[in-house]
Design a protein around this motif. Sequence first.
Motif, PDB file in Angstrom:
ATOM      1  N   ALA A   1      58.888  12.643 -10.910  1.00 52.44           N
ATOM      2  CA  ALA A   1      59.198  11.327 -11.478  1.00 52.44           C
ATOM      3  C   ALA A   1      57.975  10.721 -12.158  1.00 52.44           C
ATOM      4  N   LEU A   2      56.785  11.148 -11.763  1.00 46.37           N
ATOM      5  CA  LEU A   2      55.550  10.647 -12.365  1.00 46.37           C
ATOM      6  C   LEU A   2      54.910  11.670 -13.294  1.00 46.37           C
ATOM      7  N   GLY A   3      55.641  12.731 -13.635  1.00 46.78           N
ATOM      8  CA  GLY A   3      55.147  13.705 -14.599  1.00 46.78           C
ATOM      9  C   GLY A   3      54.389  14.880 -14.016  1.00 46.78           C
ATOM     10  N   TYR A   4      54.322  14.979 -12.713  1.00 47.88           N
ATOM     11  CA  TYR A   4      53.632  16.116 -12.089  1.00 47.88           C
ATOM     12  C   TYR A   4      54.632  17.257 -11.923  1.00 47.88           C
ATOM     13  N   GLU A   5      54.641  18.152 -12.888  1.00 44.74           N
ATOM     14  CA  GLU A   5      55.617  19.243 -12.919  1.00 44.74           C
ATOM     15  C   GLU A   5      55.232  20.414 -12.022  1.00 44.74           C
ATOM     16  N   VAL A   6      53.956  20.527 -11.675  1.00 46.85           N
ATOM     17  CA  VAL A   6      53.495  21.648 -10.859  1.00 46.85           C
ATOM     18  C   VAL A   6      52.911  21.122  -9.558  1.00 46.85           C
ATOM     19  N   VAL A   7      53.476  21.594  -8.455  1.00 49.46           N
ATOM     20  CA  VAL A   7      52.919  21.346  -7.125  1.00 49.46           C
ATOM     21  C   VAL A   7      52.434  22.704  -6.643  1.00 49.46           C
ATOM     22  N   SER A   8      51.189  22.756  -6.196  1.00 46.00           N
ATOM     23  CA  SER A   8      50.661  24.033  -5.727  1.00 46.00           C
ATOM     24  C   SER A   8      49.895  23.831  -4.432  1.00 46.00           C
TER      25      SER A   8
ATOM     26  N   CYS B   1      48.115  20.262  -4.123  1.00 41.22           N
ATOM     27  CA  CYS B   1      47.682  19.675  -5.393  1.00 41.22           C
ATOM     28  C   CYS B   1      48.876  19.447  -6.309  1.00 41.22           C
ATOM     29  N   VAL B   2      48.760  18.459  -7.174  1.00 35.91           N
ATOM     30  CA  VAL B   2      49.772  18.205  -8.200  1.00 35.91           C
ATOM     31  C   VAL B   2      49.101  18.238  -9.564  1.00 35.91           C
ATOM     32  N   SER B   3      49.862  18.695 -10.579  1.00 37.96           N
ATOM     33  CA  SER B   3      49.356  18.679 -11.952  1.00 37.96           C
ATOM     34  C   SER B   3      50.532  18.515 -12.904  1.00 37.96           C
ATOM     35  N   THR B   4      50.219  18.098 -14.112  1.00 34.16           N
ATOM     36  CA  THR B   4      51.273  17.855 -15.098  1.00 34.16           C
ATOM     37  C   THR B   4      51.787  19.152 -15.711  1.00 34.16           C
ATOM     38  N   GLY B   5      51.090  20.249 -15.500  1.00 33.89           N
ATOM     39  CA  GLY B   5      51.529  21.531 -16.049  1.00 33.89           C
ATOM     40  C   GLY B   5      50.592  22.645 -15.632  1.00 33.89           C
ATOM     41  N   VAL B   6      50.860  23.825 -16.152  1.00 34.93           N
ATOM     42  CA  VAL B   6      50.076  24.999 -15.797  1.00 34.93           C
ATOM     43  C   VAL B   6      48.625  24.852 -16.265  1.00 34.93           C
ATOM     44  N   GLU B   7      48.425  24.290 -17.437  1.00 35.76           N
ATOM     45  CA  GLU B   7      47.051  24.096 -17.932  1.00 35.76           C
ATOM     46  C   GLU B   7      46.281  23.146 -17.021  1.00 35.76           C
TER      47      GLU B   7
ATOM     48  N   THR C   1      36.173  31.996  -2.345  1.00 37.24           N
ATOM     49  CA  THR C   1      37.468  32.519  -2.783  1.00 37.24           C
ATOM     50  C   THR C   1      38.461  31.387  -2.959  1.00 37.24           C
ATOM     51  N   ILE C   2      39.272  31.487  -4.020  1.00 42.87           N
ATOM     52  CA  ILE C   2      40.329  30.512  -4.292  1.00 42.87           C
ATOM     53  C   ILE C   2      41.622  31.282  -4.501  1.00 42.87           C
ATOM     54  N   ARG C   3      42.667  30.837  -3.827  1.00 41.28           N
ATOM     55  CA  ARG C   3      43.999  31.407  -4.056  1.00 41.28           C
ATOM     56  C   ARG C   3      44.952  30.257  -4.320  1.00 41.28           C
ATOM     57  N   SER C   4      45.730  30.392  -5.389  1.00 41.42           N
ATOM     58  CA  SER C   4      46.668  29.343  -5.770  1.00 41.42           C
ATOM     59  C   SER C   4      48.088  29.825  -5.538  1.00 41.42           C
TER      60      SER C   4
ATOM     61  N   MET D   1      46.806  22.752 -13.811  1.00 42.57           N
ATOM     62  CA  MET D   1      46.516  23.508 -12.604  1.00 42.57           C
ATOM     63  C   MET D   1      45.320  24.433 -12.842  1.00 42.57           C
ATOM     64  N   SER D   2      45.264  25.041 -14.003  1.00 39.86           N
ATOM     65  CA  SER D   2      44.150  25.921 -14.345  1.00 39.86           C
ATOM     66  C   SER D   2      42.823  25.157 -14.352  1.00 39.86           C
ATOM     67  N   ARG D   3      42.820  23.941 -14.904  1.00 40.28           N
ATOM     68  CA  ARG D   3      41.617  23.099 -14.896  1.00 40.28           C
ATOM     69  C   ARG D   3      41.191  22.778 -13.461  1.00 40.28           C
ATOM     70  N   GLN D   4      42.166  22.488 -12.617  1.00 42.69           N
ATOM     71  CA  GLN D   4      41.859  22.190 -11.218  1.00 42.69           C
ATOM     72  C   GLN D   4      41.176  23.381 -10.551  1.00 42.69           C
ATOM     73  N   LEU D   5      41.699  24.568 -10.795  1.00 49.41           N
ATOM     74  CA  LEU D   5      41.121  25.767 -10.175  1.00 49.41           C
ATOM     75  C   LEU D   5      39.691  25.987 -10.665  1.00 49.41           C
ATOM     76  N   ARG D   6      39.434  25.720 -11.940  1.00 53.16           N
ATOM     77  CA  ARG D   6      38.070  25.842 -12.456  1.00 53.16           C
ATOM     78  C   ARG D   6      37.150  24.810 -11.796  1.00 53.16           C
ATOM     79  N   GLN D   7      37.677  23.605 -11.544  1.00 55.01           N
ATOM     80  CA  GLN D   7      36.872  22.585 -10.858  1.00 55.01           C
ATOM     81  C   GLN D   7      36.530  23.024  -9.444  1.00 55.01           C
ATOM     82  N   PHE D   8      37.505  23.621  -8.748  1.00 52.31           N
ATOM     83  CA  PHE D   8      37.232  24.124  -7.396  1.00 52.31           C
ATOM     84  C   PHE D   8      36.165  25.211  -7.440  1.00 52.31           C
ATOM     85  N   ALA D   9      36.276  26.120  -8.411  1.00 51.13           N
ATOM     86  CA  ALA D   9      35.328  27.232  -8.527  1.00 51.13           C
ATOM     87  C   ALA D   9      33.906  26.730  -8.785  1.00 51.13           C
TER      88      ALA D   9
END
Length: 162
Positions: free
Chosen positions: A64-71, A114-120, A137-140, A122-130
Motif C-alpha cells: 500500500a506504500l509502494g514497497y513491492e519487495v519484502v525480503s 527488509c522492504v524495497s520499492t523494487g528489485v533495484e 556473508t550476505i544471503r537474500s 533491494m540490490s542497493r540495500q545488499l550493496r549497503q550491507f556489503a
Amino acid sequence: MAERPDLDAIDHRILAELQVDGRIRINELAERVGISHPNCLRRVRALRSSGVITAIRATIDERALGYEVVSFVTIQLESQNQAALGAFEAAIMPLPWVQQCWRLSGDADFLLKCVSTGVEGMSRQLRQFAALPGVRTIRSLPTLGQSKDGPLPIPGGDGAAG
C-alpha cells in the motif's frame, strides 16, 4: 533478564483480546473478559508497565506504500565478539527499510526483514550491507507472499504452545 510477571487467566484473556484488536475500548474489553472497567484499566496499565505489552500499533500492508519487495536477509559477520555484533546493530538501526533485526545462533549472525520499492532497491540495500565493516556473508531471500501472520499463543488458551 527481566523477571517474568505472574499472569493469571484474566490477564491471558486481556492479552488475547488486545492481539485481535489493540484499539478496543476499555469498557468493551472489560465486558469481554468479565471484569469491571476500573479493574480492566488497572490490569492493562500493569501489563504495559511490566513490559508484557510492548507496543500497540497499526500493521500496514507494505504494498500500500509502494514497497513491492519484502525480503529476509541473513548476515554473517567475520567476528562474533560483542563489539562486532554491537557495531553491526548500530549501523543498521537508522536504516528505515530494515523493519526487523534478529540476532541468531547458527550459520548466520543476523536475520533482517527488509522492504524495497523494487528489485533495484533491494540490490542497493545488499550493496549497503556489503559495505558495512565486518560483514562476511550476505544471503537474500525475497518473499513471494505471506501465508500467515498470527497472534502469539496465549498460555491456557486453545492454541498454546507446549
